[in-house]
Design an enzyme around this catalytic site. Structure first.
Site, short mmCIF file in Angstrom:
data_model
loop_
_atom_site.label_atom_id
_atom_site.label_comp_id
_atom_site.label_asym_id
_atom_site.label_seq_id
_atom_site.Cartn_x
_atom_site.Cartn_y
_atom_site.Cartn_z
N LYS A 124 5.86 -11.10 10.25
CA LYS A 124 4.59 -10.87 9.90
C LYS A 124 3.59 -11.94 10.14
O LYS A 124 3.85 -13.02 10.02
CB LYS A 124 5.06 -10.79 8.09
CG LYS A 124 3.58 -10.72 7.66
CD LYS A 124 3.98 -10.32 5.96
CE LYS A 124 2.35 -10.02 5.15
NZ LYS A 124 2.74 -9.75 3.76
N ASP A 229 0.30 -7.01 -6.43
CA ASP A 229 0.05 -5.88 -5.68
C ASP A 229 1.34 -5.01 -5.30
O ASP A 229 1.75 -4.54 -4.53
CB ASP A 229 -0.37 -6.07 -3.87
CG ASP A 229 -1.07 -5.25 -3.13
OD1 ASP A 229 -1.34 -4.22 -3.58
OD2 ASP A 229 -1.25 -5.70 -1.97
P1 ADP Z 1 0.63 -6.08 4.07
O1 ADP Z 1 0.12 -7.63 3.44
O2 ADP Z 1 -0.32 -5.80 5.55
O3 ADP Z 1 0.51 -5.15 3.28
P2 ADP Z 1 3.51 -6.08 4.28
O4 ADP Z 1 4.28 -7.24 3.99
O5 ADP Z 1 3.20 -5.30 2.77
O6 ADP Z 1 1.99 -6.52 4.86
O7 ADP Z 1 4.21 -5.31 5.12
C1 ADP Z 1 3.54 -4.11 5.75
C2 ADP Z 1 4.71 -2.82 6.04
O8 ADP Z 1 5.61 -3.51 6.89
C3 ADP Z 1 5.50 -2.78 4.52
O9 ADP Z 1 4.73 -1.55 3.90
C4 ADP Z 1 6.79 -2.28 5.34
O10 ADP Z 1 6.43 -0.89 5.57
C5 ADP Z 1 6.90 -3.04 6.54
N1 ADP Z 1 7.78 -4.34 6.35
C6 ADP Z 1 7.04 -5.51 5.74
N2 ADP Z 1 8.32 -6.38 5.76
C7 ADP Z 1 9.48 -5.74 6.09
C8 ADP Z 1 10.73 -6.24 6.23
N3 ADP Z 1 11.17 -7.30 5.95
N4 ADP Z 1 11.64 -5.14 6.61
C9 ADP Z 1 11.29 -3.98 6.85
N5 ADP Z 1 9.90 -3.46 6.72
C10 ADP Z 1 9.00 -4.39 6.50
MG MG Z 2 1.80 -4.69 1.63
#
Ligand code: ADP
Ligand code: MG
Length: 398
Positions: A124, A229
């Protein structure tokens, strides 16, 4: 802003040294003067070697020269910071290759990566503190006076805070992805094989899932936390096949929570508002998607707070706040997150314009802007000496 790793393999070890030098210099210079880059990098080839690397880095957009600069200098771009973070993960053997991008938020990019065993993970990349072009225009002076590299500082803070919370939550047994490592504005975590709730059209027992999600909100609250959130994008639903006693196959759903940079304490001055908003989000989603409405009102903040005091559990809000975050850091981060939230609420979809504003300043960027997504996997080439070099730089204060 996309992560584009194509140039990664073509950088020589001197280029990495110079890129790291620009990062070091950014700590106290908005624009790092060229002589300072030379001094920090201390290349064997001397100044001319440094200049060669500077050109190479500027050409692929990892550093940029700013037009109105009063002196000759460079700043690190998001791309440059991305490369440095990947380089560190790679040197630690946590990442070997970068695959496709699975998520694009306004505050982050989510990439699938793999280590050299082929184990897939999620990277991320936080992207905070960039203001839309429109806002930039009306805030030129404000921006100019902002702390140096504030997007770098804020994105790093977001990653640090998220990583700290994920570790604390996992330790308490909360269903969150295992946090593996953090570097700069990035977090490496386990890949959850699941879809976000948002993509699920029907569930066998909505009341049960609703109950579990509300329990999670209350369980967080008992530890002094509000997610902040808690919506259908940030709840992943794992489908687990189980065999019942009678030998039948059944599917159980297990929620996994993600996305923590905006977590707030139950003692926050607006805690009640955040708590209610999280609860409301789930209620609204269940009513719209699954036509399910709970017969019970609440849960209510004041009850959750009473339960927190009575339970006497480890207070994760305190644990994390005690782990190296100053009050100012948390305040800066919160302000940036709220700013983004407000922009979202206004429906300000100026991502594209955002890109322009970046390029606007980047005098040295070449015109060849083919920004295709990385369809295939890209292997990151890494010089092993980086490990030593990082340590070398860390011990030196500039
Ligand atoms: P943001 O802060 O941009 O919303 P998120 O952490 O919510 O970021 O991640 C965005 C998207 O990426 C999530 O909605 C999910 O679909 C996917 N995602 C994030 N982390 C994971 C993970 N550890 N495993 C699988 N999918 C993930
Ligand atoms: Mg998110």
């Amino acid at each position: 802003m996309k992560l584009d790793t194509r140039a990664m393999r073509y950088l020589a070890s001197e280029d990495w040294r110079v890129l790291t030098a620009v990062e070091m210099g950014s700590k106290n210079h908005e624009l790092v003067p060229t002589p300072l880059i030379e001094k920090i990098a201390r290349l064997k080839g001397g100044a001319s070697g440094v200049h060669k690397s500077i050109s190479a880095l500027a050409k692929v957009g990892l550093i940029a020269r700013v037009k109105e600069a009063k002196y000759d200098g460079y700043r690190l771009t998001y791309g440059g910071l991305d490369y440095l973070a990947l380089h560190t993960h790679s040197a630690r053997k946590d990442i070997y290759s970068v695959g496709t991008r699975i998520g694009v938020g306004k505050e982050s990019d989510i990439m699938i990566v793999a280590d050299n065993q082929g184990t897939q993970k999620v990277l991320k990349i936080h992207r905070l503190g960039r203001i839309s072009f429109r806002t930039v225009k009306s805030n030129r002076d404000y921006l100019r006076n902002r702390a140096s590299g504030s997007w770098m500082y804020l994105s790093r803070l977001a990653a640090m805070k998220e990583f700290a919370f994920m570790k604390a939550l996992l330790a308490e047994g909360f269903p969150v992805p295992e946090p593996i490592a953090q570097s700069r504005h990035t977090i490496l975590m386990a890949l959850i094989d699941a879809f976000p709730l948002r993509q699920i059209s029907a569930v066998p027992d909505p009341a049960k899932l609703y109950g579990e999600l509300i329990s999670l909100i209350l369980r967080l609250a008992k530890h002094g936390l509000i997610h902040g959130d808690f919506n259908e994008f940030n709840i992943l639903i794992k489908e687990i096949k189980v065999t019942t006693e009678s030998g039948e196959e059944a599917l159980t759903l297990e929620p996994v929570i993600i996305d923590f940079p905006q977590m707030v304490s139950m003692e926050h001055q607006n805690a009640e508002m955040y708590f209610d908003r999280d609860v409301e989000c789930i209620k609204r989603f269940f009513s719209r998607r699954f036509h399910f409405t709970s017969t019970e009102p609440g849960p209510f903040f004041k009850d959750a707070k009473k339960a927190m005091k009575k339970a006497g559990l480890t207070r994760l809000d305190a644990t994390v706040e005690a782990s190296g975050f100053t009050k100012k850091m948390l305040k800066d981060l919160e302000a940036a997150i709220r700013e983004k939230e407000a922009m979202k609420a206004e429906g300000n979809n100026s991502d594209e314009e955002d890109e322009e504003s970046e390029e606007d300043e980047d005098e040295d960027e070449d015109g060849d802007e083919e920004t295709s997504d990385n369809g295939g996997e890209i292997i990151i080439g890494v010089a092993n000496e980086v490990d030593d070099f990082d340590a070398d730089l860390a011990s030196k204060s500039t």
